[in-house]
Design an enzyme around this catalytic site. Sequence first.
Site, PDB file in Angstrom:
ATOM      1  N   CYS A  93      15.091   5.310   3.195  1.00  0.00           N
ATOM      2  CA  CYS A  93      14.377   6.533   2.599  1.00  0.00           C
ATOM      3  C   CYS A  93      12.869   6.562   2.367  1.00  0.00           C
ATOM      4  O   CYS A  93      12.185   7.639   2.797  1.00  0.00           O
ATOM      5  CB  CYS A  93      15.162   6.753   0.987  1.00  0.00           C
ATOM      6  SG  CYS A  93      16.914   6.778   1.371  1.00  0.00           S
ATOM      7  N   HIS A 127      10.883   9.425  -4.438  1.00  0.00           N
ATOM      8  CA  HIS A 127      10.958   8.155  -3.849  1.00  0.00           C
ATOM      9  C   HIS A 127       9.787   7.720  -3.111  1.00  0.00           C
ATOM     10  O   HIS A 127       9.831   6.586  -2.572  1.00  0.00           O
ATOM     11  CB  HIS A 127      12.298   7.857  -2.652  1.00  0.00           C
ATOM     12  CG  HIS A 127      12.992   7.017  -3.002  1.00  0.00           C
ATOM     13  ND1 HIS A 127      13.893   6.337  -2.006  1.00  0.00           N
ATOM     14  CD2 HIS A 127      13.176   6.251  -4.142  1.00  0.00           C
ATOM     15  CE1 HIS A 127      14.397   5.159  -2.287  1.00  0.00           C
ATOM     16  NE2 HIS A 127      14.138   5.252  -3.547  1.00  0.00           N
TER      17      HIS A 127
END
Length: 462
Positions: A81, A144
């Site tokens: 991610c 993120h």
Amino acid sequence: MAMEAAVVVPRGWRLLLLVSAAGLVALGAPQPPNILLLLMDDMGWGDLGVYGEPSRETPNLDRMAAEGMLFPNFYSANPLCSPSRAALLSGRLPIRNGFYTTNAHARNAYTPQEIVGGIPDSERLLPSLLKEAGYATKIVGKWHLGHRPQFHPLKHGFDEWFGSPNCHFGPYDNKAKPNIPVYKDWEMVGRFYEEFPINVKTGESNLTQIYLQEALDFIKRQQAARRPFFLYWAVDATHAPVYASRPFLGSSQRGRYGDAVREIDDSVGKMLSLLQVLGLAESTFVFFTSDNGAALVSAPSQGGSNGPFLCGKQTTFEGGMREPAIAWWPRHIPPGQVSHQLGSIMDLFTTSLALAGLKPPRDRVIDGFSLLPALLQGQLTDRASTSAPGRTSQESPRIPRRNTQSCLWSSTWGATLGRGFRSALPAQSTRMPSAGSPWWSSSTRTPWSLDSLSSTCATRQS
Ligand SMILES: *[C@@H]1O[C@H](CO)[C@@H](O)[C@H](O)[C@H]1NC(C)=O
């Protein structure tokens, strides 16, 4: 008033107005297109009907492909991610933007709460470049790229945010009581599992619906303001623990993972139809892809499919890196096209800048290039600068045995075909047969048969 300003301001200012999107708007020139990037979390190449997923539960995404262009050879920049998202927003390989992986299995690339790193200030991110050009910018969902204050998305070019700095899985810091914040702009408005419930037992959560509303509301507001927008819709329902709202739970033949996919598909359909209703379809470039391959560690109930490709998330095999990818821009991208351009998530950076009439920063290496020749003229650009082993070569590289686990190398179509997967990959610039049907014909489509092989390659989450 802006018109008058353009007349009376000195020459230099007029030039400035001309080179910025805001200036173009002020002068009545055509506005640069809106940009809507739909980034999935852990969705695999084989998860959409248009890619041949047998239960065919993604009618909206299949239609998006039929009305636009499918990129079967599209890659992430990393099978995780954070580095993948950093690469998308910076246009640079993770090794350059600071989100690199070490041999200690991805530890430098994650940003859970005990990791204090994040996106360096020196990186010039897509939202900040577009914002300078007059775009309104918003991120919905998962950031993120760091959870400390200096990494906040509003410090890196976004005007608005609804979502979380982290994954909703966890807990990262407390097994009994997860502590993962949810933000609205600068403000923390609650936590996952508390104010924003996710029932891990039943899989019920309304988050995708909230993310959808945030997107629809933002689009409507920018349309009313006649402002070009950049919307980065980074939903995470397909990342384990997968979730869906009540109307979608149990609706899929593929289990809870499929429920999450169906809700996302439905949401994408609602966004595209809003663009149509508002008359924005022809002025909005939409691109759908995923951050990395399906997480086989979470399969089968909480993970997706990488189609015929080997392995998945956390590996650099095809299953970890190759992503579903669809571009949509009515009247600009001819409908029903398949492009065999070797694309990268980093290209979305450069392509978006090109759409806004901007050049990528010149003071650094940018690894993405513009996909506009592929999108608008059906041309293929040679990806000479990115030579990953096995991607373009017919020759499989030598891999030390201890690193291969029990995977067999299968990154070339030759090798894949040799192992019995018969895809009827069309020649370049082929048209898809018809709306909603897979782009390879059903007569040559074979069901996925590599499940047993794939399951042997689920890596341990150390
Ligand atoms: C989702 O929203 C519905 C309708 O407002 C509500 O009844 C339900 O409890 C919510 N579910 C969760 C998990 O928050």
